[in-house]
Motif scaffolding. Structure first.
Motif: not given
Length: 611
Positions: A514-537
């Protein structure tokens, strides 16, 4: 400069002294029978200019297969420009006018692609843009960054076909440290009997070429800053006797850089040149695709006005500089400069240019209209900049599949992602028969494909950068697209262009976010996942990416230093064409899911965006 020198195909260099002598040679009175006497008198010189023609020879939209038209009812092409030029010459007297260009001529339409790749000018074919510009009677042109897209061999072939010099003072040969192209030319204008006027034309191109066309120029050419080189060459022009100095600069007026601080020289620097380099009278601006009828900039050292003009793009406008001079004690001085732009939609095409290019035009029209496959449904890019769209999924699927097929070793075990931008809002692959022009309309740039390795943290940082494209919104609800997209940023003061917004796609499993437009630039990417699994750093991915982006275009983080795992210099547009030709059918069920992989939200609530 002699025809022999002008038509050389090598990248061998003239020395600076030779260039000065060659450019100034027409000044010799004995060559022209011009005397050097004469009392005080006034004279008006007119210099016309085009820029960013991008392969628009005639008023035609290859992607729509129809005469060009847009919401402003603009017209395009050199055939229209020719009519405007003829009118100005008839009004002012041809001998009192010059015609120059500020670059980006041989990339941008299927016509350019055809004569670079299908029937290349390196095999002896004359480029239609060269034929038209010669027929119209240009006096000089600057190099644009897109002149380098097809490689130096194509550029040199184009240069050899021109009846006028192709200028680039800041395109420097790595071997010698000197300009690889003629820096300037001095044109002689006979203002009646007596002392002729020497008009110096300096050509400057964009430093970003070192990034955007790294594969074509690395180890052969480098590109210094416009201000830095203008400080070297404007004094040389004045010393060579130039009474008037015009700069053709393939660099926008409003100072900014799409590549951030990846280079020490700004991408758009025309105003800086006017402010910081004394001795310039006017600048024909290019690169930014903006219309500037007249902008007056005060030189910081002399306090004198420098007039800037930019004639939009594609031959939609013609800039006209009127330069008033006075002859006093045998020397011409500039008293005043003004400029305006003429609109190409006010005149018909010049039938002589249309006739000259008729065979070339028909060849390209036939080429782009050939049917190469079918599609089970329409794929439109109209909404791709603000919602998940099958049209971009198609590009990403082909890119990712191509990169994956060439991975070896441990890289072959990594998940593959891909990025694509909504280049053309008007693009649409129709249901039923699909022509080559339908695919070309979806991917309008001549980018090549690479595969790079990124970590999960780098993927997220990349998406955060992309999300800068969106404007903040006050709450959940429905918004028109123009109130959400194309955000103004410090590096994009006129709004982030669509081509600097990327959608990221997973090949064998969906990449969702999701791209959350309530958040400031740099903190907008939410629930980033690949194949349903959260993407680890520390997760690892291979990402299919175009050469413009990988080399720093747009200033996206991590990509310029990321390990390159695939780079075959294949053009993405051709990959799409080849895929459709081989598969025969485009079926979105193969690459696009019914549930969106990404969406715009406000604190978890999906936003509704209207066109």
């Amino acid at each position: 400069m002699s025809t022999t020198t002008r038509r050389t195909r090598s990248l061998g260099l003239l020395t600076a002294a030779t260039l000065v002598l060659a450019a100034a040679a027409p000044a010799a009175a004995g060559e022209h029978g011009v005397g050097w006497g004469g009392g005080d008198r006034s004279y008006e010189l007119t210099v016309m200019g085009t820029t960013d023609l991008h392969g628009n020879a005639v008023n035609w939209d290859y992607f729509k297969n129809a005469e060009f038209d847009d919401s402003a009812h603009d017209d395009v092409g050199l055939a229209k420009i020719s009519t405007l030029v003829n009118q100005v010459r008839a009004d002012k007297g041809r001998a009192n006018t010059l015609l120059i260009d500020a670059g980006d001529t041989i990339q941008g339409t299927p016509l350019d692609y055809y004569y670079a790749k299908v029937d290349p000018i390196t095999n002896g074919t004359t480029h239609p843009m060269a034929a038209a510009m010669n027929a119209i009677g240009y006096d000089a042109a600057a190099l644009g960054n897109h002149e380098f897209n097809y490689g130096l061999d194509v550029l040199q072939a184009f240069k050899s076909q021109l009846d006028f010099p192709l200028l680039g003072a800041n395109a420097i040969d790595d071997r010698t440290g000197r300009p690889a192209f003629q820096p300037y030319v001095i044109k002689m204008v006979r203002a009646g009997p007596g002392v002729p006027i020497k008009v110096g034309i300096l050509g400057l191109t964009n430093p970003g070429i070192a990034i955007w066309d790294k594969a074509n120029v690395e180890g052969r050419l480098n590109f210094s800053g416009l201000v830095e080189e203008a400080k070297v060459w404007v004094p040389k022009l004045r010393k060579a006797g130039a009474d008037v100095v015009i700069v053709a600069a393939h660099s926008g007026a409003d100072t900014s850089s799409s590549y951030g601080d990846a280079l020490p020289f700004p991408e758009n620097a025309a105003t800086l040149v006017a402010e910081q380099v004394p001795g310039i009278d006017a600048i024909l601006v290019g690169h930014a695709h903006k219309e500037i009828a007249e902008r007056v900039v005060v030189n910081q050292q002399t306090g004198k006005d420098v007039v800037l003009s930019e004639p939009l793009k594609w031959g939609e406008r013609l800039s006209v500089f009127d330069i008033d001079l006075t002859l006093h004690h045998g020397h011409w001085t500039v008293d005043d400069v003004s400029s305006q732009v003429l609109n190409a939609n006010t005149v018909p095409e010049d039938p002589a240019i249309v006739s000259l290019l008729a065979d070339d035009q028909q060849t390209v029209v036939d080429y782009v209209n050939s049917v190469i496959g079918t599609s089970t449904e329409e794929l439109s890019a109209a909404t791709a900049r603000y919602e998940d769209a099958a049209a971009l999924d198609f590009i990403n699927y082909v890119q990712a599949s191509s990169v994956k097929a060439n991975l070896t070793g441990a890289d072959a075990e990594l998940p593959v992602l891909s990025i694509a931008a909504p280049f053309n809002r008007a693009a649409s692959i129709p249901a039923g028969d699909v022509s080559l022009r339908d695919i070309a309309g979806l991917y309008i740039y001549d980018n090549t494909l690479l595969g790079i390795r990124l970590t999960g943290a780098e993927v997220k940082a990349y998406l955060e950068k992309s999300a800068q494209y969106f404007q903040a919104v006050p709450g959940p609800g429905t918004y028109p697209a123009d109130q959400v997209t194309n955000a103004v940023t410090p590096t994009a003061p006129s709004g982030t262009p669509d081509y600097n917004y990327d959608v990221m796609f997973g090949l064998d499993a969906p990449l969702t976010y999701d791209i959350d437009l309530s958040q400031p630039v740099g903190s907008r990417i939410v629930d980033l996942a690949y194949g349903g699994v959260p993407v680890a750093d520390d997760a690892e991915f291979v990402v299919a990416i175009n050469n413009y982006r990988q080399s720093g275009g747009g200033g996206f983080p991590g990509v310029t230093t990321a390990p390159v795992v695939d780079n075959r210099l294949v053009e993405i547009r051709q990959l799409l064409i080849d895929w459709v030709t081989a598969q025969g059918t485009i079926d979105p069920a193969l690459f696009s899911s019914t549930n969106p992989d990404w969406r715009l939200t406000y604190m978890g609530d999906p936003l509704t965006i209207t066109p």
